[in-house]
Enzyme design. Structure first.
Site, short mmCIF file in Angstrom:
data_model
loop_
_atom_site.label_atom_id
_atom_site.label_comp_id
_atom_site.label_asym_id
_atom_site.label_seq_id
_atom_site.Cartn_x
_atom_site.Cartn_y
_atom_site.Cartn_z
N ARG A 192 -7.26 -20.87 -1.95
CA ARG A 192 -6.27 -20.64 -0.91
C ARG A 192 -5.06 -21.57 -1.04
O ARG A 192 -5.18 -22.78 -0.94
CB ARG A 192 -6.88 -20.79 0.48
CG ARG A 192 -5.90 -20.41 1.59
CD ARG A 192 -6.48 -20.53 2.98
NE ARG A 192 -5.49 -20.15 3.98
CZ ARG A 192 -4.53 -20.96 4.43
NH1 ARG A 192 -4.44 -22.20 4.00
NH2 ARG A 192 -3.65 -20.53 5.32
N HIS A 226 -0.63 -20.95 -0.27
CA HIS A 226 0.38 -19.93 0.04
C HIS A 226 1.13 -19.48 -1.21
O HIS A 226 1.42 -18.30 -1.38
CB HIS A 226 1.39 -20.44 1.07
CG HIS A 226 0.82 -20.56 2.45
ND1 HIS A 226 -0.21 -21.41 2.77
CD2 HIS A 226 1.15 -19.92 3.60
CE1 HIS A 226 -0.49 -21.29 4.05
NE2 HIS A 226 0.32 -20.40 4.59
N GLU A 257 12.57 2.83 13.76
CA GLU A 257 11.54 3.80 13.39
C GLU A 257 10.40 3.69 14.39
O GLU A 257 10.55 3.06 15.42
CB GLU A 257 11.05 3.54 11.95
CG GLU A 257 10.47 2.16 11.75
CD GLU A 257 9.96 1.91 10.32
OE1 GLU A 257 9.68 2.88 9.60
OE2 GLU A 257 9.83 0.73 9.95
N ARG A 283 8.26 4.46 -4.56
CA ARG A 283 8.27 3.55 -3.42
C ARG A 283 7.26 2.41 -3.64
O ARG A 283 7.53 1.26 -3.26
CB ARG A 283 7.95 4.30 -2.12
CG ARG A 283 8.07 3.41 -0.90
CD ARG A 283 7.96 4.18 0.40
NE ARG A 283 6.62 4.74 0.59
CZ ARG A 283 6.28 5.53 1.61
NH1 ARG A 283 7.18 5.85 2.52
NH2 ARG A 283 5.05 5.99 1.71
N LYS A 338 6.34 -1.65 1.92
CA LYS A 338 5.14 -1.11 2.59
C LYS A 338 4.02 -2.14 2.45
O LYS A 338 3.10 -2.00 1.63
CB LYS A 338 4.77 0.26 2.00
CG LYS A 338 3.94 1.12 2.97
CD LYS A 338 3.99 2.58 2.58
CE LYS A 338 3.01 3.44 3.36
NZ LYS A 338 3.12 3.43 4.81
N TYR A 393 0.83 -1.20 0.00
CA TYR A 393 0.00 0.00 0.00
C TYR A 393 0.86 1.26 0.00
O TYR A 393 2.08 1.20 0.16
CB TYR A 393 -0.97 0.00 1.18
CG TYR A 393 -0.37 0.34 2.53
CD1 TYR A 393 0.47 -0.56 3.20
CD2 TYR A 393 -0.63 1.55 3.15
CE1 TYR A 393 1.01 -0.24 4.45
CE2 TYR A 393 -0.10 1.88 4.40
CZ TYR A 393 0.72 0.97 5.04
OH TYR A 393 1.25 1.28 6.26
N LEU A 400 10.92 1.58 6.97
CA LEU A 400 10.24 2.08 5.78
C LEU A 400 10.91 3.37 5.33
O LEU A 400 11.09 4.28 6.15
CB LEU A 400 8.77 2.34 6.06
CG LEU A 400 8.02 2.70 4.78
CD1 LEU A 400 7.68 1.44 4.01
CD2 LEU A 400 6.79 3.51 5.06
N1 PDD Z 1 2.64 5.19 7.65
N2 PDD Z 1 7.39 3.94 8.94
C1 PDD Z 1 6.27 3.21 8.95
C2 PDD Z 1 6.30 1.84 9.52
C3 PDD Z 1 5.07 3.77 8.43
O1 PDD Z 1 3.95 3.04 8.41
C4 PDD Z 1 5.09 5.10 7.92
C5 PDD Z 1 3.86 5.76 7.35
C6 PDD Z 1 6.30 5.81 7.94
C7 PDD Z 1 6.40 7.22 7.39
O2 PDD Z 1 6.41 7.23 5.97
P1 PDD Z 1 5.84 8.47 5.14
O3 PDD Z 1 6.60 9.66 5.57
O4 PDD Z 1 6.11 8.10 3.73
O5 PDD Z 1 4.38 8.57 5.47
C8 PDD Z 1 7.44 5.20 8.46
C9 PDD Z 1 1.44 5.66 7.01
C10 PDD Z 1 1.17 7.11 7.22
C11 PDD Z 1 0.28 4.75 7.39
O6 PDD Z 1 0.53 3.54 7.43
O7 PDD Z 1 -0.83 5.23 7.61
#
Ligand code: PDD
Length: 285
Positions: A98, A100, A179, A50, A146, A31, A203
């Site tokens: 289903r 994997h 993070e 990304r 992501k 996503y 991320l």
């Molecule tokens: N999340 N790290 C993680 C694990 C995240 O889920 C996010 C953002 C970030 C920051 O990335 P960015 O600056 O590109 O938003 C770092 C989004 C906002 C979410 O999952 O809603």
């Protein structure tokens, strides 16, 4: 609210997907969250880059070119009322029996996009800063993807909420900071901004990149390197960034004040630069 699903725009109440969707069954998808200011998608090229990285990471073909995505995104923005929106873009490997292993031959991916009004942090939060906790980073080794499979992040964020805090700062191997559960984290020490490296353990945040670019262009001392746990606890300031939170000061950590316990000079500078940058980007567009 009008959403996009598999080529069509519709009210969210009408959107339906198969219970066999691999996103539902396995969390097999990726996503993006893209902020929209004054009806323009912010840093769209970077978000689409990304997205491609995430799709490559799960070996799923990108169903659209960047131009194709841009058209869909602009159409969705136009069909929703708010000036500032946040777009949620979601792609799964599609619906199949289903198993994997990937469906062979591949099935159509499921594409979903929705828009919600973007509510950036209120003034009180900018003045007070937020409280965070720390916890071991128990996620997998591809945090650069992501992925929609967010159960570890969900549990880690809930730990913060249960402790009356806003976010959990993650510590890998009892040694270094990666993070937040849904955000990137910066440390400030002696006037220098410290950022963890964009490796497989975090991320690569779009907001993180903007903040580092702003530091570079404005002569703010900064360094990208691993940040030891002791440096997190000994920080003068801690900053949190994400597309929806922009830049926030973290003023309490595990129940103790960070630095003076108030948002510091680096926060004030970077938050102001970020707001200017948003305005400049929108003016230039
Ligand atoms: N999340 N790290 C993680 C694990 C995240 O889920 C996010 C953002 C970030 C920051 O990335 P960015 O600056 O590109 O938003 C770092 C989004 C906002 C979410 O999952 O809603």
């Amino acid at each position: 609210m009008t959403i996009y699903l598999n080529g069509q725009y519709m009210p969210i109440e009408e959107a339906k997907i198969s219970v066999l969707d691999r996103g539902f069954i396995f969390g097999d998808g990726v996503y993006e969250v893209i902020p929209v200011y004054s009806r323009k998608a912010f840093r769209l090229a970077e978000h689409l880059r990304r997205l491609q990285h995430s799709l490559d990471g799960i070996k799923l073909a990108n169903p659209h070119s960047d131009n194709g995505w841009t058209d869909i995104i602009n159409e969705l923005i136009a069909r929703n009322a708010a000036q500032d929106q946040y777009l949620y873009l979601h792609i799964t490997r599609g619906a199949a029996k289903r198993d994997h292993a990937f469906p062979n031959p591949p099935v159509k991916p499921t594409l979903f996009m929705m828009s919600n009004p973007l509510l950036t942090p209120p003034a009180e939060l900018l003045h007070s800063g937020i409280a965070c906790i720390t916890a071991p980073d128990n996620r997998w080794l591809r945090c650069d993807i992501k992925a929609i499979a967010l159960l570890p992040n969900v549990l880690l964020r809930q730990m913060a909420i249960d402790a009356g805090c806003a976010e959990t700062i993650l510590i890998r191997d009892e040694a270094f900071m990666t993070e937040g559960a849904a955000s990137n984290i910066f440390v400030v020490k002696n006037g220098k901004l410290l950022a963890p490296p964009k490796d497989n353990l975090m991320l690569p945040g779009i907001t993180y990149d903007v903040v580092l670019e702003l530091a570079a262009t404005n002569g703010i001392p900064h360094e990208v390197r691993r940040i030891a746990v002791a440096e997190v606890f000994g920080a003068d300031e801690l900053l949190l960034t994400s597309s929806t939170k922009e830049v926030l000061a973290i003023t309490r950590l595990d129940g103790k004040p960070v630095g003076t316990g108030k948002p510091g000079a680096m926060f004030a500078r970077l938050h102001a630069l970020y707001q200017d940058f948003k305005r400049d980007v929108m003016r230039a567009a």
